[in-house]
Design an enzyme around this catalytic site. Structure first.
Site, PDB file in Angstrom:
ATOM      1  N   ARG A 230       0.853  -1.302   0.047  1.00 33.28           N
ATOM      2  CA  ARG A 230      -0.051  -0.062  -0.115  1.00 33.28           C
ATOM      3  C   ARG A 230       0.733   1.021  -0.043  1.00 33.28           C
ATOM      4  NH1 ARG A 230      -3.217  -1.992  -1.949  1.00 33.28           N
ATOM      5  NH2 ARG A 230      -5.474  -1.882  -1.612  1.00 33.28           N
ATOM      6  N   GLU A 259      -2.994   8.081  -5.431  1.00 35.93           N
ATOM      7  CA  GLU A 259      -2.919   7.450  -6.859  1.00 35.93           C
ATOM      8  C   GLU A 259      -4.116   8.296  -7.463  1.00 35.93           C
ATOM      9  OE1 GLU A 259      -3.310   3.091  -6.284  1.00 35.93           O
ATOM     10  OE2 GLU A 259      -1.629   3.032  -5.166  1.00 35.93           O
ATOM     11  N   HIS A 278       0.147   0.504  -9.964  1.00 34.83           N
ATOM     12  CA  HIS A 278      -0.774  -0.121  -9.215  1.00 34.83           C
ATOM     13  C   HIS A 278      -1.093  -1.501  -9.923  1.00 34.83           C
ATOM     14  CE1 HIS A 278      -3.442  -0.440  -5.351  1.00 34.83           C
ATOM     15  NE2 HIS A 278      -3.432  -1.539  -5.903  1.00 34.83           N
TER      16      HIS A 278
HETATM   17  N1  LIG Z   1      -0.511  -4.073  -5.127  1.00 35.87           N
HETATM   18  C1  LIG Z   1      -1.861  -4.862  -5.355  1.00 35.87           C
HETATM   19  O1  LIG Z   1      -2.274  -4.444  -6.236  1.00 35.87           O
HETATM   20  C2  LIG Z   1      -1.976  -5.379  -4.197  1.00 35.87           C
HETATM   21  C3  LIG Z   1      -1.808  -5.162  -2.882  1.00 35.87           C
HETATM   22  N2  LIG Z   1      -2.372  -5.832  -1.955  1.00 35.87           N
HETATM   23  C4  LIG Z   1      -2.013  -5.577  -0.408  1.00 35.87           C
HETATM   24  O2  LIG Z   1      -0.972  -6.627   0.042  1.00 35.87           O
HETATM   25  C5  LIG Z   1      -1.280  -6.377   1.401  1.00 35.87           C
HETATM   26  C6  LIG Z   1      -1.360  -7.915   2.345  1.00 35.87           C
HETATM   27  O3  LIG Z   1      -2.229  -8.547   1.618  1.00 35.87           O
HETATM   28  P1  LIG Z   1      -2.660 -10.178   2.023  1.00 35.87           P
HETATM   29  O4  LIG Z   1      -1.115 -10.660   2.282  1.00 35.87           O
HETATM   30  O5  LIG Z   1      -3.420 -10.606   1.112  1.00 35.87           O
HETATM   31  O6  LIG Z   1      -2.904  -9.975   3.594  1.00 35.87           O
HETATM   32  P2  LIG Z   1      -2.907 -10.789   4.762  1.00 35.87           P
HETATM   33  O7  LIG Z   1      -3.924 -10.170   5.762  1.00 35.87           O
HETATM   34  O8  LIG Z   1      -2.973 -12.273   4.453  1.00 35.87           O
HETATM   35  O9  LIG Z   1      -1.654 -10.593   5.270  1.00 35.87           O
HETATM   36  C7  LIG Z   1      -1.098  -9.315   6.136  1.00 35.87           C
HETATM   37  C8  LIG Z   1      -0.253  -9.727   7.102  1.00 35.87           C
HETATM   38  O10 LIG Z   1       0.280  -8.235   7.793  1.00 35.87           O
HETATM   39  C9  LIG Z   1       0.263  -8.499   9.095  1.00 35.87           C
HETATM   40  N3  LIG Z   1       0.689  -7.431   9.924  1.00 35.87           N
HETATM   41  C10 LIG Z   1      -0.486  -6.587  10.097  1.00 35.87           C
HETATM   42  N4  LIG Z   1       0.147  -5.520  10.612  1.00 35.87           N
HETATM   43  C11 LIG Z   1       1.353  -5.663  10.731  1.00 35.87           C
HETATM   44  C12 LIG Z   1       2.320  -4.684  11.316  1.00 35.87           C
HETATM   45  N5  LIG Z   1       1.997  -3.739  11.597  1.00 35.87           N
HETATM   46  N6  LIG Z   1       3.755  -5.208  11.203  1.00 35.87           N
HETATM   47  C13 LIG Z   1       3.900  -6.614  10.559  1.00 35.87           C
HETATM   48  N7  LIG Z   1       2.918  -7.122   9.976  1.00 35.87           N
HETATM   49  C14 LIG Z   1       1.702  -6.946  10.247  1.00 35.87           C
HETATM   50  C15 LIG Z   1      -0.822  -9.621   9.394  1.00 35.87           C
HETATM   51  O11 LIG Z   1      -0.524 -10.431  10.644  1.00 35.87           O
HETATM   52  C16 LIG Z   1      -0.946 -10.560   8.216  1.00 35.87           C
HETATM   53  O12 LIG Z   1      -0.164 -11.655   8.571  1.00 35.87           O
HETATM   54  C17 LIG Z   1      -2.587  -5.648   1.512  1.00 35.87           C
HETATM   55  O13 LIG Z   1      -2.476  -4.248   2.086  1.00 35.87           O
HETATM   56  C18 LIG Z   1      -3.166  -5.685   0.558  1.00 35.87           C
HETATM   57  O14 LIG Z   1      -4.105  -4.509   0.338  1.00 35.87           O
HETATM   58  C19 LIG Z   1      -3.207  -7.176  -2.151  1.00 35.87           C
HETATM   59  C20 LIG Z   1      -3.269  -7.355  -3.523  1.00 35.87           C
HETATM   60  C21 LIG Z   1      -3.062  -6.660  -4.460  1.00 35.87           C
HETATM   61  O1  LIG Z   2      -6.433  -6.016  -3.767  1.00 41.43           O
HETATM   62  C1  LIG Z   2      -5.710  -4.966  -3.210  1.00 41.43           C
HETATM   63  O2  LIG Z   2      -5.481  -4.705  -2.175  1.00 41.43           O
HETATM   64  C2  LIG Z   2      -5.252  -4.242  -4.457  1.00 41.43           C
HETATM   65  O3  LIG Z   2      -4.455  -3.399  -4.051  1.00 41.43           O
HETATM   66  C3  LIG Z   2      -5.595  -4.380  -5.747  1.00 41.43           C
HETATM   67  O4  LIG Z   2      -6.089  -3.457  -6.291  1.00 41.43           O
HETATM   68  P1  LIG Z   2      -7.017  -3.091  -7.601  1.00 41.43           P
HETATM   69  O5  LIG Z   2      -7.965  -4.019  -7.363  1.00 41.43           O
HETATM   70  O6  LIG Z   2      -6.162  -3.658  -8.778  1.00 41.43           O
HETATM   71  O7  LIG Z   2      -7.317  -1.885  -7.815  1.00 41.43           O
END
Ligand SMILES: NC(=O)C1=CN([C@@H]2O[C@H](COP(=O)(O)OP(=O)(O)OC[C@H]3O[C@@H](n4cnc5c(N)ncnc54)[C@H](O)[C@@H]3O)[C@@H](O)[C@H]2O)C=CC1
Ligand SMILES: O=C(O)C(=O)COP(=O)(O)O
Length: 528
Positions: A230, A259, A278
């Site tokens: 993020r 963004e 993104h």
């Molecule tokens: N760039 C993109 O398009 C995408 C970005 N994301 C982002 O990726 C991130 C992670 O997604 P997931 O792995 O699916 O989530 P998840 O919930 O499976 O994993 C997140 C992890 O972060 C840990 N966490 C929470 N606060 C923390 C802290 N202060 N310090 C260290 N660890 C901490 C949690 O314990 C959890 O294990 C989310 O922010 C999501 O929005 C997800 C999908 C696509």
């Molecule tokens: O799933 C997330 O957290 C993402 O950041 C993906 O974002 P998007 O749906 O591609 O705009």
């Protein structure tokens, strides 16, 4: 027919599912004022990361039941505002995991081998081999911040590439980290020892600006950082300064504080930085997954069914909901009854879970009890989403007691409500799978099926009282369907519970209260 607004690009597979139950309007790129103007027409909105569902939008959303986020992060939704209004927020926790993890890995390798810059130079007609001597990831240390779904997949693949793995995640056990082949360490160790640092955490107040001038200064000069999580977790100005000064060697950034990214120092840096707009979730596979996952949940909620990945209701899998359903109904019914018996303002609710109930997840049962407790005051405004928050705002203190060894019935629930007009209690049980019984009222034992119109009296257990009430109700043409008296000692105080075929006409309750020997009387109306 329900109406759904799709305000970000969503795969057609999702729109097809929504169209089974609703009229779907696809309107991409709405300015916030326009969204606020039209949102009142919609029962559901389906978004990705671009639409911001702010407090203002929620306030204008007079018909909204659900916000569906076709992805993971819900930081573009004011979840507390939605919760307060009883709007369910759902996401797709797993639909784009692989896409995001593969993007982080792709960013790591492209950054290490300067692939984007080399590609640019080739396309501008050059053949420059000297300028793009990269580094290997083999045997380098990768520090993973956030060992959730995406972080875990990154770790699995990085391990296969021969990387040494460190992880920081305060909510993950050392055993889980070990299973994945990495060492759980503190954040400082990640910063000081990693050659690559990849972020896979949500944006929260704790993680905002986690990477700042101070933490960048702790990193090795050869460190490279990847953010596919993020925007806002990295202080972009501090990152640009660190890259310029050579404090760290590189960065690969997919997500930004604002963004689309506007003018930014990051854009003016050279081969040390790789930028993508993104794209983490932008694969054909992920987009089909998240669209189907979230559209199905919107469809289900519009049909009155539970959502499987609601971020703001007591987290329950549909199978668990099915199993808990009779208990939830019992809790809601008892909450509703005790609230009507207590009248006035309630400031304390004790929830006692006995027998099999003591072994269930408590939170949904307490939420159901609170929904019932608040429903006489809030009617349809209270639901499973906002019952907890509404109770908290009203200063209702909730406590729980559990005892699996109490086996009067297989499962028993007791609610004690204390309020401005005194204290009342109701106990209920399930017979067989789902048959509800009220088993005590104010600790007087009874055995009553809850019905729509009920009358409770507290009276002296002396001959004649039951007859007087019977003839009084007869006089007003109110038919008694069933009647039960509960007492603790003969000729002491007693409770009478009557099920009536019709609601009690106005004024009769007062007349009943005047009868000599009756110390109190209450009506209870159950709507469902
Ligand atoms: N760039 C993109 O398009 C995408 C970005 N994301 C982002 O990726 C991130 C992670 O997604 P997931 O792995 O699916 O989530 P998840 O919930 O499976 O994993 C997140 C992890 O972060 C840990 N966490 C929470 N606060 C923390 C802290 N202060 N310090 C260290 N660890 C901490 C949690 O314990 C959890 O294990 C989310 O922010 C999501 O929005 C997800 C999908 C696509
Ligand atoms: O799933 C997330 O957290 C993402 O950041 C993906 O974002 P998007 O749906 O591609 O705009």
């Amino acid at each position: 027919m329900s109406k759904v607004l799709v305000s970000d690009p969503i795969d057609q597979a999702g729109i097809d599912i929504l169209s089974q139950v609703a009229r779907v309007d696809v309107k991409i790129g709405l300015p916030p004022a326009e969204l606020a103007r039209i949102i009142g027409d919609y029962d559901a909105i389906m978004i990705r990361s671009e639409t911001r569902v702010t407090k203002e939008i929620i306030e204008a959303a007079t018909n909204l039941k659900i916000v569906g986020r076709a992805g993971v992060g819900v930081d573009n939704v004011d979840v507390p505002a939605a919760t307060r209004k009883g709007i369910v927020v759902v996401n797709s926790p797993e639909g784009n995991t692989i896409a995001a993890a593969e993007h982080a890995l792709a960013m790591m390798l492209s950054m290490s081998r300067y692939i984007p810059e080399a590609d640019r130079s080739m396309k501008s007609g050059q053949w420059n081999r000297k300028q793009f001597v990269g580094t290997e990831v083999y045997k380098k240390t990768l520090g993973v911040v956030g060992l959730g779904k995406i972080g875990s997949h990154v770790v699995t693949v990085a391990k296969a590439m021969g990387m040494k793995l460190l992880a920081f995640d305060p909510f993950i056990s050392a055993e889980r980290a070990e299973q994945l082949g990495c060492r759980l360490v503190d954040l400082d160790t990640i910063f000081r020892e990693s050659d690559y640092i990849t972020l896979h955490i949500p944006k929260t107040p704790e993680t905002t600006n986690l990477i700042n001038a101070e933490t960048l200064a702790k990193m090795k000069p050869q460190a490279r950082i990847i953010n596919c999580a993020r925007g806002g977790i990295i202080d972009e100005a501090a990152l640009a300064a660190a890259l310029k000064a050579g404090t760290i060697a590189g960065a690969a950034i997919d997500v930004f504080g604002v963004e689309p990214l506007g003018e930014s120092e990051l854009r003016s840096l050279g081969k040390e930085i790789v930028l993508t707009p993104h794209l983490g979730a932008s694969t054909a596979e992920a987009q089909v997954n998240v669209a189907i996952d979230v559209a199905e949940q919107i469809r289900d909620v519009l049909l009155g069914l539970p959502a499987r990945s609601a971020v703001n209701i007591p987290g329950l899998h549909p199978d668990a909901i099915a199993q808990l359903k009779p208990y939830l109904q019992l809790a809601e019914t008892l909450g509703n009854m005790v609230s009507q018996l207590a009248g006035g303002r309630i400031n304390d609710l004790q929830v006692g879970l006995y027998g099999d109930l003591a072994e269930q997840q408590t939170k949904p049962i307490v939420t159901a009890a609170l929904k019932g407790l608040l429903s006489p005051a809030l009617r349809e405004r209270v639901n499973y989403v906002n019952a907890g928050i509404e109770a908290k705002e009203r200063g209702i203190h909730v406590s729980e007691t559990r005892d699996a060894s109490v086996r009067d019935y297989t499962a028993t629930l007791k609610l004690v409500a204390k309020g401005s007009l005194g204290q009342h209690s109701v106990t209920g049980a399930l017979l067989g799978d789902a048959e509800m019984r009220i088993t005590s009222v104010d600790d007087f034992p009874v055995n009553v099926v809850p019905t729509q119109n009920m009358l409770f009296t507290v009276h002296k257990d002396v001959p004649g009282i039951i007859g007087i009430i019977g003839s009084l109700l007869g006089k007003f043409n109110v038919n008694i369907a069933s009647m039960q008296v509960g007492r603790k000692i003969v000729r002491g105080d007693a409770v009478m519970v009557l099920s009536l075929d019709d609601p009690l006409p106005d004024g009769i309750l007062n007349e009943i209260k005047q009868v000599t020997g009756i110390s109190d009387a209450y009506t209870v109306t159950l709507t469902s």
